[in-house]
Design a protein around this motif. Structure first.
Motif, PDB file in Angstrom:
ATOM      1  N   UNK A 222      12.752  26.068  44.758  1.00  0.00           N
ATOM      2  CA  UNK A 222      13.123  25.573  43.603  1.00  0.00           C
ATOM      3  C   UNK A 222      14.797  26.298  43.150  1.00  0.00           C
ATOM      4  N   UNK A 223      15.292  25.827  42.058  1.00  0.00           N
ATOM      5  CA  UNK A 223      16.523  26.384  41.603  1.00  0.00           C
ATOM      6  C   UNK A 223      17.547  26.094  42.515  1.00  0.00           C
ATOM      7  N   UNK A 224      17.876  25.143  43.197  1.00  0.00           N
ATOM      8  CA  UNK A 224      19.017  24.688  43.865  1.00  0.00           C
ATOM      9  C   UNK A 224      20.226  24.752  43.430  1.00  0.00           C
ATOM     10  N   UNK A 225      21.476  24.972  44.001  1.00  0.00           N
ATOM     11  CA  UNK A 225      22.765  24.442  43.496  1.00  0.00           C
ATOM     12  C   UNK A 225      22.826  23.236  43.361  1.00  0.00           C
ATOM     13  N   UNK A 226      23.324  22.827  41.923  1.00  0.00           N
ATOM     14  CA  UNK A 226      23.240  21.443  41.455  1.00  0.00           C
ATOM     15  C   UNK A 226      24.154  20.789  42.457  1.00  0.00           C
ATOM     16  N   UNK A 227      25.162  21.103  43.015  1.00  0.00           N
ATOM     17  CA  UNK A 227      26.073  20.283  43.769  1.00  0.00           C
ATOM     18  C   UNK A 227      25.344  19.774  44.967  1.00  0.00           C
TER      19      UNK A 227
ATOM     20  N   UNK B 100      19.667  23.846  34.895  1.00  0.00           N
ATOM     21  CA  UNK B 100      19.292  25.068  34.404  1.00  0.00           C
ATOM     22  C   UNK B 100      20.342  25.635  33.504  1.00  0.00           C
ATOM     23  N   UNK B 101      19.879  26.610  32.513  1.00  0.00           N
ATOM     24  CA  UNK B 101      20.920  27.410  31.810  1.00  0.00           C
ATOM     25  C   UNK B 101      22.102  28.031  32.716  1.00  0.00           C
ATOM     26  N   UNK B 102      23.084  28.029  32.231  1.00  0.00           N
ATOM     27  CA  UNK B 102      24.163  28.518  33.211  1.00  0.00           C
ATOM     28  C   UNK B 102      24.773  27.578  33.875  1.00  0.00           C
ATOM     29  N   UNK B 103      24.291  26.191  34.268  1.00  0.00           N
ATOM     30  CA  UNK B 103      24.681  25.024  34.785  1.00  0.00           C
ATOM     31  C   UNK B 103      25.066  25.173  36.034  1.00  0.00           C
ATOM     32  N   UNK B 104      24.536  26.093  36.768  1.00  0.00           N
ATOM     33  CA  UNK B 104      24.818  26.415  38.591  1.00  0.00           C
ATOM     34  C   UNK B 104      23.946  25.705  38.913  1.00  0.00           C
ATOM     35  N   UNK B 105      22.513  25.915  38.799  1.00  0.00           N
ATOM     36  CA  UNK B 105      21.550  25.458  39.503  1.00  0.00           C
ATOM     37  C   UNK B 105      20.570  24.174  38.700  1.00  0.00           C
ATOM     38  N   UNK B 106      19.890  23.589  39.553  1.00  0.00           N
ATOM     39  CA  UNK B 106      19.001  22.543  38.826  1.00  0.00           C
ATOM     40  C   UNK B 106      17.348  22.618  39.125  1.00  0.00           C
TER      41      UNK B 106
ATOM     42  N   UNK C  61      26.980  14.335  33.958  1.00  0.00           N
ATOM     43  CA  UNK C  61      27.075  14.630  35.381  1.00  0.00           C
ATOM     44  C   UNK C  61      27.188  13.138  36.138  1.00  0.00           C
ATOM     45  N   UNK C  62      26.779  12.085  35.549  1.00  0.00           N
ATOM     46  CA  UNK C  62      27.184  10.759  36.322  1.00  0.00           C
ATOM     47  C   UNK C  62      28.445  10.666  36.528  1.00  0.00           C
ATOM     48  N   UNK C  63      29.348  11.069  35.288  1.00  0.00           N
ATOM     49  CA  UNK C  63      30.894  10.921  35.197  1.00  0.00           C
ATOM     50  C   UNK C  63      31.259  11.772  36.196  1.00  0.00           C
ATOM     51  N   UNK C  64      31.018  13.060  36.178  1.00  0.00           N
ATOM     52  CA  UNK C  64      31.296  14.141  37.175  1.00  0.00           C
ATOM     53  C   UNK C  64      31.399  13.920  38.608  1.00  0.00           C
ATOM     54  N   UNK C  65      30.156  12.946  38.744  1.00  0.00           N
ATOM     55  CA  UNK C  65      29.977  12.707  40.268  1.00  0.00           C
ATOM     56  C   UNK C  65      30.756  11.284  40.755  1.00  0.00           C
ATOM     57  N   UNK C  66      31.594  10.574  39.574  1.00  0.00           N
ATOM     58  CA  UNK C  66      32.242   9.527  39.893  1.00  0.00           C
ATOM     59  C   UNK C  66      31.297   8.299  40.265  1.00  0.00           C
ATOM     60  N   UNK C  67      30.070   8.550  39.571  1.00  0.00           N
ATOM     61  CA  UNK C  67      29.258   7.047  39.779  1.00  0.00           C
ATOM     62  C   UNK C  67      29.588   6.559  38.488  1.00  0.00           C
ATOM     63  N   UNK C  68      28.943   5.114  38.739  1.00  0.00           N
ATOM     64  CA  UNK C  68      29.132   4.123  37.843  1.00  0.00           C
ATOM     65  C   UNK C  68      28.078   4.041  36.758  1.00  0.00           C
ATOM     66  N   UNK C  69      28.547   4.302  35.498  1.00  0.00           N
ATOM     67  CA  UNK C  69      27.368   4.166  34.472  1.00  0.00           C
ATOM     68  C   UNK C  69      26.949   3.005  34.043  1.00  0.00           C
ATOM     69  N   UNK C  70      27.667   2.122  34.324  1.00  0.00           N
ATOM     70  CA  UNK C  70      27.639   0.759  33.947  1.00  0.00           C
ATOM     71  C   UNK C  70      26.148   0.228  34.711  1.00  0.00           C
ATOM     72  N   UNK C  71      25.971   0.527  35.931  1.00  0.00           N
ATOM     73  CA  UNK C  71      25.097  -0.008  36.785  1.00  0.00           C
ATOM     74  C   UNK C  71      23.750   0.917  36.261  1.00  0.00           C
TER      75      UNK C  71
END
Ligand code: 4AD
Ligand code: MG
Length: 486
Positions: A377-382, A391-397, A426-436
């Motif tokens: 568990x607790x993988x890097x979010x990237x 997770x708190x801290x924003x590094x892991x999910x 997060x959707x924006x950060x990854x350059x994904x389309x929010x519209x869809x």
């Protein structure tokens, strides 16, 4: 049989004949459990035919069990012409008396009284007659391989496991939700999708930018085969509470490995009000239940595969049902791998915090270090999908991968991000389309709830349960790069 022949022998024979033809067909599985003495009718395919001058022995299989029933045919001028038409692979019906068997390895066999040939099988051309029975060869005749003992066992197990899965969730009150196979969204965000289009590929309509104009396509937008039913599953879970999907998924990744298919089946439970720990508990209980089910209900097939190919199979299955899975943070996992490297263990791929673990790393943790299944568990979010709870801290999910001996990753899942702002960012950060994804984001806009889910790869589960080495051998008609026969 009878030492004293009754009177009116001719009449009795006729009565017997008419009774015989009214006999219902029994499956081999049931025949082998029956008591000697009954008149029976069996139908199936000939596995082998052997014998001597007086008697022929036919091993008959009808797919209901790994076991064959032995047919005994007395040779005479009536039976010889029929026997001459029977060889391995032929399809026949046999009426006769079930008698106690001395030498066949079973309690009973059929003393044949009438044999009908439905379909002959030319020994010169029958693909399974060849000496080459390697799995590679059998994949080249995958339309015939279900007739082999091994694939009979695997396919029966596959069917039994599907039943066990539905059973498990129904008993827990989960709703079975059918999610679409054709979709306009990419759940995993990895982009390895098969396009679905009715556009004429020789004359694709173009928009002003010179790109394909999907507004002219069947659905009026670009569509693909789904890589996962999860996003729609979340719509179900946030209404029905606990749902599961069980269906085919498609990935156009060009991975020619023994663990990847382009078309595979996935079971995806999704549960409102479950956090990551509830999710892990369910995953562990679910897999243990399935393995136990196989041991308790599919013993003949499991035993066959154990004895024929892998005599540690049954031990491995038992040990999984008896042991607690290790629960390990990714960061701890990386430390263990780094220590291993310092002690001289060699991996093909590098190990550092942030890296996506390869199967060799996963298997080291499971097979060498802990010697039991591991939930990481607790993988890097990237390296994980956009929908996972940060997770708190924003590094892991709050991701979880269940890692299994011989297989590596068998389950992937997570607690989901339920915070609207964080999800959109997060959707924006990854350059994904929010519209869809507006329909998906709505679950966080309207009555958002904590929830979790996971996906079990059905064929990965079957690799574990059957002990087969290659994922192409646990699905009837595998789809892999450059391979879509039948
Ligand atoms: O880890 P994955 O990509 O997770 C998902 O698709 C999530 N949407 C699941 C969820 O949370 N609802 O895939 C899940 C599992 C893997 O652990 C693996 O067992 C199997 O699907 N899998 C494959 N099996 C065969 N061939 C492939 N190409 C596979 N890719 C994934
Ligand atoms: Mg995964």
């Amino acid at each position: 049989m009878n030492s004293k022949q009754p009177p009116f022998r001719g009449l009795l024979f006729k009565i017997k004949q008419s009774r015989m033809s009214a006999i219902a067909r029994s499956k081999v599985k049931d025949l082998l459990e029956m008591k000697a003495g009954e008149n029976v009718l069996a139908k199936g395919w000939v596995r082998t035919k052997r014998g001597n001058k007086e008697i022929a022995f036919i091993a008959l299989n009808d797919g209901s069990t790994i076991k064959n029933i032995q047919i005994v045919v007395n040779k005479n001028e009536n039976t010889e012409p029929i026997l001459a038409r029977i060889s391995t692979g032929a399809c026949i019906a046999v009426e006769g008396r079930l008698v106690e068997s001395v030498g066949s390895g079973q309690n009973v066999e059929i003393q044949a009284e009438k044999v009908t040939v439905y379909g002959e099988c030319d020994p010169m051309r029958y693909p399974l007659q060849k000496k080459d029975t390697s799995f590679e060869y059998l994949r080249s005749v995958a339309h015939m391989r279900p007739r082999t003992n091994t694939f009979g066992a695997v396919l029966r197990l596959r069917s039994q496991m599907a039943y066990a899965i539905h059973n498990y969730f129904h008993n827990k009150g989960f709703t079975y939700l059918n999610t679409p196979l054709i979709t306009a969204s990419d759940c995993e965000g990895a982009g390895q999708m098969f396009q679905v289009t009715t556009l004429n590929l020789n004359n694709v309509p173009k928009n002003k930018k010179g790109e394909p104009d999907f507004s002219k396509d069947f659905f009026g937008k670009q569509t693909s085969l789904t890589v996962s039913g999860q996003l729609e599953g979340e719509l179900g879970a946030t209404a029905l509470g606990e749902i599961y999907t069980f269906g085919p998924t498609f990935r156009a990744e060009n991975s020619n490995t023994p663990r990847h298919l382009a078309e595979f089946w996935m079971i995806e439970p999704e549960m409102a009000f479950y956090d990551i720990n509830d999710n892990m508990n369910l995953a562990e209980d679910f897999i243990k239940h399935l393995v136990k089910y196989a041991l308790e209900n599919c013993w003949d097939d499991v035993k066959f595969l154990n004895d024929r190919y892998d005599n540690e199979l049954i031990d491995r299955l038992r040990s999984v049902t008896e042991t607690d899975f290790v629960r390990l943070e990714y960061t701890e996992g990386i430390k263990i791998l780094e220590e291993a490297i310092n002690k001289g263990v060699q991996f093909e791929y590098p190990v550092y915090w942030g890296v996506d673990l390869q199967s060799e790393h996963e298997r080291y943790l499971v097979e060498k270090h802990f010697r039991k299944p591991v939930i990481l568990t607790g993988y890097p979010k990237e390296i994980k999908a956009f929908y996972m709870k940060q997770d708190e801290g924003g590094k892991t999910v709050r991701a979880m991968d269940v890692l299994f001996p011989k297989i590596g990753e068998i389950i992937g899942g997570s607690e989901r991000e339920s915070d609207l702002g964080k999800l959109e960012a997060r959707i924006d950060e990854l350059g994904m389309s929010r519209k869809n994804l507006e329909w998906y984001i709505d679950t966080r806009r309207f009555g958002s709830c904590p929830h979790s889910g996971f996906g079990l790869g059905f064929e990965r589960l079957l690799l574990f349960i059957t002990g087969m080495q290659n994922i192409r051998d646990v699905i009837p008609f595998p789809r892999t790069p450059k391979n879509a026969e039948y």
